[in-house]
Every structure is written in structure tokens, then in C-alpha cells.
Write an enzyme that holds these catalytic residues in place. Sequence first.
Site, PDB file in Angstrom:
ATOM      1  N   GLY A 351      61.203 -48.677  -7.312  1.00  0.00           N
ATOM      2  CA  GLY A 351      61.371 -49.434  -7.713  1.00  0.00           C
ATOM      3  C   GLY A 351      62.002 -50.404  -8.657  1.00  0.00           C
ATOM      4  CB  THR A 352      66.159 -51.609  -8.495  1.00  0.00           C
ATOM      5  OG1 THR A 352      66.719 -50.214  -8.226  1.00  0.00           O
ATOM      6  CG2 THR A 352      67.190 -52.459  -8.696  1.00  0.00           C
ATOM      7  CB  ILE A 353      63.766 -55.790 -11.703  1.00  0.00           C
ATOM      8  CG1 ILE A 353      64.772 -55.191 -12.869  1.00  0.00           C
ATOM      9  CG2 ILE A 353      62.551 -54.933 -11.935  1.00  0.00           C
ATOM     10  CD1 ILE A 353      65.375 -56.565 -13.712  1.00  0.00           C
TER      11      ILE A 353
END
Length: 535
Positions: A351, A352-353
Site C-alpha cells: 500500500g 503507495t500513495i
Amino acid sequence: MNFDFHNPYPTTRIPVFARNVVSTSHPLASQAGLRMLWKGGNAVDAAIATAAAMTIVEPVSNGLGSDAFAIIWDGKQLQGINGSGHAPAGWTPQYFEKKYGAADKPPKRGIDSATVPGAVATWMAMSQRYGKLPFADLLAPAIEIAERGFLLPIVVQQKWDAATPELGSLPGFAQSFLPWGRAPKVGELFLFPAAARALRSIAETKGESFYRGEIAAAIAKFSAQNGGVHTVEDFASFRPEWVETISKDYRGYTLHEIPPNGQGIAALAALGILSNFDLAGMKVDGPDAQHLQIEAMKLAFADTYRFVAERQAMEVTTGQMLDDAYLASRAKLIDMKRAQDFQAGNPVKGGTIYLTAADEDGMMVSFIQSNYMGFGSGCVEPTFGISLQNRGHGFSLKPGANQVAPRKRPFHTIIPAFLTRDGAPVMSFGVMGGNMQPQGHMQTLVRMLDYHQNPQAACDAPRWRFNAGLEINAEQQMPQATLEELARRGHKVDVINDSYQDFGAGQFIWRMGDPKKDGYVVASDSRRDGLAAGF
């Protein structure tokens, strides 16, 4: 570009048109960036404020212990920054062999998966070079959110709850992220006072405390207490690197990516392969178009996984990997009737943003920040709430270009992207999600440039994800006839209903002309809790 603004796909989002815009996967973070633009800041100020807020509101995907990359159009030219952290000086193949035996890679979780975080240093460097507002002002919204708390949204909560069984026993995790002995539920208030303490320290020292002060000392102490070898010198020696982008032309536009150690080159190679075919003559969601893109992506990944590492350690150059003649030779390997398991080629001749922001003066920022796998290493320094990423798992322990070494950077998955035409800025965009990122870049660009789908439609359209060999995942919304034909051609298709993990999520800002006069059109992926906002 004359977009078709009819959207043929089910969605909860519409395109947003404005002159000053921010788009990311949490509404509070988008609004943090808008606050900076309202105060007279520029797109870089907005991006930093948004990134800081994201460390609080989406800790499953990023945190203060993350890495970051960005591509910035400063009004005249593109500039990239590589904020991936390096290995501690104590990391050698012998160190890992002694602790873990004959493993192929460093561990997936725990303190020995955490490289030195680069995100805060990236914020510092961007602010120093381009920012208009005081650095402390940029962190104020994140501090407020951390101290007052926020109500957990749906998608973040799902990921949070899924990670808990694996990570709950790791150092500091339960103390920070399981406030009631469990993951928070949707709509429950989550406060993060330790991270607020860290953000205040970072704001007051312009980031120095994180690398040469009390936070660095706290992380080094925490590492030692849990069997790690991180030192204050490892933090003090880190600097992000300003870099020139690498690029590839496609359909009259130019796609720009950050150079290795990242995987952005895979998107460039795939598009270079596709440029040898008439995609626009194929039905957009039909089996021919999807098969061709899957095979091109496989070819690109075969070379990426074989050759990409920290740039100085690579056996071949990016120019060799992106050579037109070489990619044309790779394109000839595609069989339109049969899926194949490709091997790496020989590109040597002989989970990366994610968030994006743009302002009416024309500055555009493409920014990505990640702790790698959900909650990263699972280790959280408790005094300052520093959730350490697990990028060390990206190293190899075997001889080769990506073998672990002191102060070396590992192979990286996070990649911001930027599109230009004839040297002028067109679109700042990205699609987060592990190896889905270059696949998402390619799939969304094909939809926009070959089929003229507008950014929101291209974002909402069904996606597939190549894994390994002949295996692909596909979203349920993909036409059934296409899925059946792909299977007939030999693809091992698994239809998955987990958009967060498997198919990434994108944010897109397309410049509509003169930003002061015309502004931008913005899209935000409905696979996350996000918001495209502007004024």
C-alpha cells in the site's frame, strides 16, 4: 487533445475543472494542499502539505518513514528528484547470511527490511529549491489532523484491518496502530499524537531533526533495541538526488519517468514496443488491444527485472534498454494469437500513495510516496510514530547488480510520471500499487492517446495486472468476452475483486491550455477514498 467526455464505465467520480488543483487518495490531504494554494503558495508547497497529511490519513500506504520521488515542471523545464533511502552501513550479504542463512532477499518485515527513509528529505529539498511558503506552514494541516484525529474512511480501513494479523506483534505496531487492541473501524476517530510530535519537530528544524537530531537518534536507538544496525550516521549521510528524467515518445507525446533504481523504465519500454502497432484500429476493451498491451508489458518487465538496479551498478544503460531498434525487435516476438512467457533480451549493442498538484502559474508536480508493502516493515518507533518502510526487501542477497551493499539503494517500485508535447507540459500523473504502476501508466495513456478517453474515463476503465509467467489478474468490469478470449490465447486469467491491492489507483492533472485562462482537468481514482479538488 479532443477528449471524449462521455464516460462508458461505472464510476462515483466526475472530472474536475479548475485553475489551481490537487488530487490524491484522501480528501483531507487534498484539502491540505488547497490550503497552501489559497495562502499564496505554489504547486510544490501544495504537494508537500498534501504528502505530509497523507502520512497521517493513509498510514497503511505511507508514513514519515517512507521514500518519495517527484517530477516537477517549474514553469520552464522538468526536474526529477529521487528520494529513495539507502541501506545502513552495516548491511552486507554476510550480515544477512549470518542472521538468516541462505536467503535470496532480506526479510519482508521487521527492522532488517527498513532502509533509511527518504521522504522527509525530499520535502526539504523541494521546499528549499521551489517553495514560496515557510516550511513549517506546509506541515500545519498534517499536525492538526494528527492531534485532533480523523474518521477512518472505507478503503483505508479495509487495508488496515487486513494487515493487522501479520503485523500486530512487530515492535511498536500495536501501540501506534491498534489503539483498542484492533484495527479502527470505519467512521472511528483515530489520533496519532506521536506523529504530531514528530511533525512539529520536523517543522521547527526544517527537517534537520529527522536526519541529524532527536528523531534520527530515536530511530537508531529503536533499531538497536530490536536487533537492527541503523545508526545516526546512516541518517546524517543521506541526501536525495536531483535527476534528469528518462523519456520515450508515443503518439506525438513524450512520457517522462524517473531513471533507475526505479521501474519507470518498464512503462517507457512497453510504450516503445506498442508504438510498432496500430492500437487505435483495435476495439478499446477488446481482446486484441488487451492481449497486445499485456504482451508488451511482459517484454518490458522481463528486461526491467533482469537489468534495473541502482544506476551505477547496472550492466546496461537506459539508452540501450529504450533503443528504438531494440524495442522494435522485441515487438516482433509478440504473437497475437498466443500468450507467451518472455525472457529478458540483450539490449547491449554488441500500500503507495500518489498525489499531483498544479497552480495557475503553470507549475505542476507529480509526487509519489510509499512505505512499500502495507505498513512497510511493521516496525514503528513509538516516541515519534515513525513507521519504517520495508524497501530493503527489494535488494537481492545473491551476486548481481541489485545485491545489497552499505549505503546502496535497492530496486524501487514507486514512479511518478509526466507527459509533455513538443517540450511543453501536458499531464502530471501516476498510478500507485507495486508492479501495477508502470502497467497503470501504460494502460491509462493508451486509453487517452490512442482512444481519446478523458482522464477520468481512462482512470475508471477496467484494468488487468500481469504477475509472472502467463498469469494475469483482471477486474470484474472487464468484458466477459474479452476475458474468455484472453484465456483461449493462453493467458491464465484470475478475476479479482480487490481493487486496492491488485489494480492500483491513479490521479491525473491534464493541462487544458493557458492555466491562468483555461486551467486543468483533474481525475481521481474511484478505487480509493480520494478527491480531486480545485478553485
